[in-house]
Design a protein around this motif. Structure first.
Motif, mmCIF file in Angstrom:
data_model
loop_
_atom_site.group_PDB
_atom_site.id
_atom_site.type_symbol
_atom_site.label_atom_id
_atom_site.label_comp_id
_atom_site.label_asym_id
_atom_site.label_seq_id
_atom_site.Cartn_x
_atom_site.Cartn_y
_atom_site.Cartn_z
ATOM 1 N N GLY A 155 8.341 -9.281 6.255
ATOM 2 C CA GLY A 155 8.959 -9.199 4.938
ATOM 3 C C GLY A 155 8.165 -8.363 3.947
ATOM 4 O O GLY A 155 8.734 -7.758 3.042
ATOM 5 N N ILE A 156 6.843 -8.351 4.106
ATOM 6 C CA ILE A 156 6.039 -7.488 3.227
ATOM 7 C C ILE A 156 5.149 -6.570 4.055
ATOM 8 O O ILE A 156 4.888 -5.433 3.674
ATOM 9 N N ARG A 215 10.909 -2.658 -14.910
ATOM 10 C CA ARG A 215 10.965 -1.682 -13.822
ATOM 11 C C ARG A 215 12.331 -0.994 -13.829
ATOM 12 O O ARG A 215 13.345 -1.627 -14.121
ATOM 13 N N THR A 266 10.198 2.960 -8.407
ATOM 14 C CA THR A 266 9.180 2.485 -7.476
ATOM 15 C C THR A 266 8.098 1.757 -8.268
ATOM 16 O O THR A 266 8.002 1.872 -9.496
ATOM 17 N N ALA A 290 5.576 -18.862 -7.355
ATOM 18 C CA ALA A 290 4.792 -19.058 -6.128
ATOM 19 C C ALA A 290 4.154 -17.762 -5.655
ATOM 20 O O ALA A 290 3.088 -17.752 -5.040
ATOM 21 N N ALA A 291 4.819 -16.634 -5.943
ATOM 22 C CA ALA A 291 4.293 -15.337 -5.512
ATOM 23 C C ALA A 291 3.218 -14.803 -6.440
ATOM 24 O O ALA A 291 2.627 -13.763 -6.174
ATOM 25 N N ASN A 339 -2.733 -9.375 3.372
ATOM 26 C CA ASN A 339 -3.262 -10.157 2.245
ATOM 27 C C ASN A 339 -2.167 -10.726 1.348
ATOM 28 O O ASN A 339 -2.419 -11.626 0.558
ATOM 29 N N HIS A 340 -0.934 -10.209 1.482
ATOM 30 C CA HIS A 340 0.141 -10.722 0.635
ATOM 31 C C HIS A 340 1.108 -11.647 1.378
ATOM 32 O O HIS A 340 1.982 -12.240 0.754
ATOM 33 N N LYS A 345 -2.627 -4.121 -7.878
ATOM 34 C CA LYS A 345 -2.876 -2.740 -8.283
ATOM 35 C C LYS A 345 -3.260 -2.604 -9.752
ATOM 36 O O LYS A 345 -3.889 -1.630 -10.134
ATOM 37 N N LEU A 381 5.017 -18.650 0.481
ATOM 38 C CA LEU A 381 5.196 -19.691 -0.533
ATOM 39 C C LEU A 381 6.437 -19.427 -1.382
ATOM 40 O O LEU A 381 7.166 -20.350 -1.745
ATOM 41 N N LYS A 423 1.566 -15.270 -0.077
ATOM 42 C CA LYS A 423 2.350 -15.354 -1.323
ATOM 43 C C LYS A 423 3.850 -15.336 -1.019
ATOM 44 O O LYS A 423 4.629 -16.059 -1.628
ATOM 45 N N ILE A 424 4.246 -14.470 -0.085
ATOM 46 C CA ILE A 424 5.672 -14.364 0.222
ATOM 47 C C ILE A 424 6.140 -15.614 0.976
ATOM 48 O O ILE A 424 7.267 -16.079 0.776
ATOM 49 N N PRO A 459 3.010 -9.707 -6.017
ATOM 50 C CA PRO A 459 1.591 -9.635 -5.619
ATOM 51 C C PRO A 459 1.046 -8.207 -5.615
ATOM 52 O O PRO A 459 -0.147 -8.007 -5.867
ATOM 53 N N ILE A 460 1.916 -7.240 -5.344
ATOM 54 C CA ILE A 460 1.410 -5.862 -5.288
ATOM 55 C C ILE A 460 1.055 -5.348 -6.681
ATOM 56 O O ILE A 460 0.009 -4.730 -6.883
ATOM 57 N N LEU A 511 2.038 -6.690 4.783
ATOM 58 C CA LEU A 511 0.647 -6.518 4.349
ATOM 59 C C LEU A 511 -0.036 -7.874 4.383
ATOM 60 O O LEU A 511 0.327 -8.788 3.634
ATOM 61 N N ASN A 544 8.706 -3.669 4.404
ATOM 62 C CA ASN A 544 10.118 -3.962 4.132
ATOM 63 C C ASN A 544 10.208 -4.657 2.784
ATOM 64 O O ASN A 544 9.206 -5.184 2.286
ATOM 65 N N THR A 545 11.392 -4.685 2.201
ATOM 66 C CA THR A 545 11.599 -5.422 0.961
ATOM 67 C C THR A 545 12.107 -6.815 1.320
ATOM 68 O O THR A 545 13.263 -6.976 1.714
ATOM 69 N N PHE A 546 11.233 -7.819 1.217
ATOM 70 C CA PHE A 546 11.671 -9.181 1.528
ATOM 71 C C PHE A 546 12.749 -9.572 0.529
ATOM 72 O O PHE A 546 12.517 -9.557 -0.682
ATOM 73 N N ASP A 561 12.715 -8.007 -6.258
ATOM 74 C CA ASP A 561 11.676 -7.537 -5.335
ATOM 75 C C ASP A 561 10.457 -8.451 -5.432
ATOM 76 O O ASP A 561 9.493 -8.166 -6.147
ATOM 77 N N ILE A 562 10.510 -9.533 -4.697
ATOM 78 C CA ILE A 562 9.416 -10.518 -4.744
ATOM 79 C C ILE A 562 8.103 -9.882 -4.306
ATOM 80 O O ILE A 562 7.033 -10.233 -4.810
ATOM 81 N N ASN A 563 8.158 -8.915 -3.383
ATOM 82 C CA ASN A 563 6.938 -8.230 -2.929
ATOM 83 C C ASN A 563 6.207 -7.550 -4.085
ATOM 84 O O ASN A 563 4.981 -7.406 -4.060
ATOM 85 N N GLU A 579 11.679 1.699 -1.685
ATOM 86 C CA GLU A 579 10.285 1.389 -2.023
ATOM 87 C C GLU A 579 9.418 1.477 -0.780
ATOM 88 O O GLU A 579 9.757 0.923 0.257
ATOM 89 N N ASN A 580 8.294 2.163 -0.885
ATOM 90 C CA ASN A 580 7.448 2.259 0.307
ATOM 91 C C ASN A 580 5.981 1.903 0.079
ATOM 92 O O ASN A 580 5.117 2.339 0.822
ATOM 93 N N SER A 581 5.737 1.065 -0.922
ATOM 94 C CA SER A 581 4.354 0.597 -1.067
ATOM 95 C C SER A 581 4.096 -0.637 -0.192
ATOM 96 O O SER A 581 3.029 -1.232 -0.254
ATOM 97 N N TYR A 582 5.090 -1.009 0.582
ATOM 98 C CA TYR A 582 4.952 -2.085 1.573
ATOM 99 C C TYR A 582 5.938 -1.780 2.700
ATOM 100 O O TYR A 582 6.675 -0.792 2.628
#
Lengths: 334, 334, 334, 334
Positions: free
Chosen positions: D273-274, C208, C213, C289-290, D278-279, C261, D285, D282-283, C256-257, D276, D248-250, C251-253, D243-246
């Protein structure tokens, strides 16, 4: 939707309006300011707003699709002017200069700076008496006693005062000595403070949050307005980014965008905006060229000895040089 | 440390210098540009640089503590001037205006825009023939054939060309038709491309990376210089931040800071810097007030129909209005 | 829209399909990979895609509304598996561990690290021979000769190689010695490089961008896929933010994203993700874990003496401790 | 420097200490918490701290070079444990789970969620009664009456309460009904609020600011501690980035770094933190794997109908699934 009410509408007219709103399932917030009465509603259904505009007791009605309503330029095209008394006004018509030290330090300090302002025909002085500091062990300002001193010297010299208020409980005791209340970047979303400042009749300058969006700044202004105070000034002071060769990233883009989105005056803070003394004048001029209605800048006769922010504070010579540059550009722009 | 060598130093002098460096365990990079020879070293020990400065064959020696060396203003106080021929120069002495479409689209398009530039006495035209696009399915430009067309029309009208180069293999085939090579934001740290552009004798304009720091931009310029090309122009075009009410955050602070740190000219790109057509002129003027040496801006006779970037492209009327404003402010600033 | 073509469709069928597309004004890009043929189109009109799906020669058709198409999970629900030969696979089925030094330094260094990988049953080794460095004066890697050495030692020990390619011209000469080509963060939008890597038959790992992004990463992957190469691995390695108590913000988020996708495998780089040796294992476990499909981590027998990135490189003991932790958690998660 | 005083030191001893400090020009802040007395000083001169450590009445003395002092791990290696009564403790020894709705909505809602917590042996419930909202027209919570209801139902079920306090004037009236005061992200640098919370004897959970640095979070904790309250919990809840696909950035990196820099417990908020639903698991864990001491997560029996934050709120089934995963991983990690 914003409904502007006739100031002298009758109870009967108002009751009728309320029943029309109820019938259309529109929940409105009543906003009473010194000069105007409004009803603000977030529309959820499709209603022909003329139905409401034509009702007796209604002066005008506007559809505003922004999240913020009362501070939007969509309904109020004319720019807001902030009157401070004694012919001191903050508006689009002139370029306002606010200057002074980061912190109020002593009687001598106030005197010297006031004299310099008087000499240069500057009408508004900044100076913190309550200082928000990252560390609890840093100098936190002279407090109310400092403010009283600040006030008495300014008043006798025809200078208006802007200073930061940090919490609700300070408002009443400060109000007598303050011409403009400043809300600092760290309190940009202190909603209780914004609400409380909406309930007084004094101008309020809102600094953009450290990483506040332009929309959030306007929503914070909406808090103040919707609580009853129309006298709001917006302030761009730089945002937090990845770049660290200077203190904050002055968001020059925010100037024209705030001016487009809102009818409120926009002041630039180049001192915090770049945080480096030798570059402050350039950023002040840039903000002017971008359409700001004025600047607020830190000055001190001996920046090196200032209690705080010395590295971004202009000395008197630098400040006078900047004033000359502003004057030249003003001839071209205004 | 930068050692400026006499152009006509003898082999013997050079051998002696090398032995002194070896003796002091200083590893130096030799940089040969069109007009000068340098040795650049990252000093690790404490040496009195005068020892070297006094050697025969050494013209001058400078201690530069920045990470970048040759592009630093610490050793070269005089601003660099970029000569494009026919009396077209980019320098601190005048405010350079570069304008043109985002993409070269057709012969007709080039003609119309060239005519407009000629009418307004603009000497440098921008226009992309290789377009870096996020999506592989988007229009990628007319390529070399488009460039040849672009060149022939510009040349017969006395207009210089700046256009983006995306990879090393394009340099040679483009060189004949280009006056300034532009390196785009996405290639700001494409070190192979920078190296290759350092080995030719053509001006290079480096756009700051999408989230590039000021230091990284200067280090990228150092790549070009240290590979042998002194003709470098820096370009501030906005950075990526959290704010999304506009395209990029134009970093106005970067203008005075780049001018202070480096002797290279600094051009502002207000089109990408805010990305909103109606606000581009304000940002252009702000950049000027902040000390930029010029602007590069997107124009088109019908921005709505442009193949790319229409939303940030000025039409001819808007552009001429901006030119007038620049002219007025220039009288004050220059 | 993605149209999957029958591999053995006839020319007649294809001509008919093309005429149907033309009739519907759909402009499609043909993508031919080693195993499949596709047509990719950005739909602008409302068409019942079943009309196309039912045509002879068409295997399947999918509507994909994302900007990226072929790398989207919307049409390919099954996760992509990357086969490296000799039963080494990167996929959701196992947690892949890639380890090795930042830079290839010497024969002795390769030997020692390969032995350690063999001992711990690690099948893929990282190691840079072309190093992108901010400063032109820093160590830039051993180049092709280093790669040949790296390859010969790994091959005789059954270890696969991943290494960074920096420009198009390196691809051919490197291909023989590389099992996975890595595209670095600074080249994340070097579209020519991505195109060229799309035309070979080797797995490609895309890091990345420094402030890329998630969408841009997927669009970069789309470049590679649409040019003909389906063997793509995505890598999260941290982004640039305002926080500077560590190197990058992992960016742990994104883990899963990206998994949601796209059907491509996702590898985490905890070494660059935090940049602090003592915390790398925690971030590695968090990525696991993520939902990451593996990690790529920097190791060295003497991190303090590594040519680059020593401060984020695990020593052998730390690495083995991490492997044990991964093993324990794997029992629970897989 | 932190000087730990003997609780039963004599006035004479203290006077002697003060005179030694005065002699050495050390200005110290006295900090009196429920269990300890400290003197905190920012050292400006070179003093052998043993001189002070050996004085009668001084228990211990520590040199702490961080900007924050009392919250630093440099002087207190043992992790702080927060006792909530009835054997409910937040500490490194167990992984604490806090769950509940974004906003307290109704008696029925509290009952249903409390029952679910009891069923799953969860001991601490979250739920906002004062809601900081960007827009003044949004739902702002049920206020004190809502809190009383919340309290009475929780108390009878053995559940502890954490809820947000927004201003100083709310502290006293809320204190009776609250087990942990939460300071929200927007108040992370509301220094007056922090000061006031430092003067009470209740645990305080500090959320990191929206773009607060790790250092600023620790300085905010220092405000609370230095005003007299040692019972502080830190909370990582994501930061604002490009980043705006979620939402906040955890910042997963913040977990091990906070644990290293401070002795205070660190709780993760995967919901914000995310952002969303469904995610979120994961965050959660990932935070656990990175070393967090617990999580605070939003749950609701019908997230779709929640008054606020529904898109990031787990339903009961999703929450129970997460609890099982946590249990499995706990066996491996603890």
């Amino acid at each position: 939707m914003i409904i502007q009410l006739d100031k002298n509408s009758t109870t009967q007219q108002r009751n009728h309006l309320d029943s029309v709103l109820l019938h259309n399932r529109i929940k409105a917030t009543e906003v009473i300011t010194k000069d105007n009465n409004y009803l603000v509603a977030v529309l959820t259904s499709d209603i022909d707003i003329r139905t409401i505009g034509n009702l007796p007791g209604v002066q005008d009605v506007h559809r505003v699709t922004d999240g913020y309503k009362l501070v939007s330029r969509k309904w109020k095209v004319n720019p807001t002017e902030i009157e401070l008394g004694d012919n001191v006004t903050i508006s689009e018509k002139d370029f306002t200069i606010i200057a002074g030290p980061c912190s109020i330090e002593s009687e001598e300090q106030i005197h010297k700076i006031v004299q310099h302002l008087v000499k240069n025909n500057i009408k508004i002085m900044r100076g913190g008496v309550y200082k928000p500091r990252s560390s609890p062990y840093a100098f936190r300002g002279l407090g109310l006693e400092g403010l009283k001193l600040f006030h008495s010297i300014c008043k006798s010299n025809g200078i208006k005062i802007i200073t930061e208020v940090m919490q609700v409980s300070q408002i009443d005791e400060m109000a007598e000595y303050v011409d403009i209340f400043q809300v600092g970047a760290r309190n940009a979303q202190n909603f209780n403070l914004l609400d409380a400042l909406g309930r007084i009749d004094k101008p309020v300058m809102l600094k953009r949050g450290i990483s506040g969006t332009i929309d959030e700044l306007l929503q914070s202004a909406e808090y103040v307005f919707s609580a009853g105070n129309e006298k709001i000034i917006l302030c761009e002071r730089g945002i937090r980014t990845f770049e660290n060769s200077y203190r904050n990233t002055f968001d020059i883009n925010a100037i024209p965008i705030l001016k487009e989105k809102s009818h409120l005056p926009v002041i630039a803070d180049p001192s915090h905006g770049i945080g480096l003394r030798n570059h402050v004048p350039k950023i002040a001029l840039a903000a002017m060229a971008a359409g700001a209605d004025g600047i607020i800048t830190e000055i001190h006769y001996e920046p090196e000895k200032a209690f705080s922010d010395g590295q971004q504070t202009l000395n008197f010579e630098e400040f006078e040089k900047l004033l000359k540059q502003i004057k030249s550009i003003k001839k071209v722009l205004y």
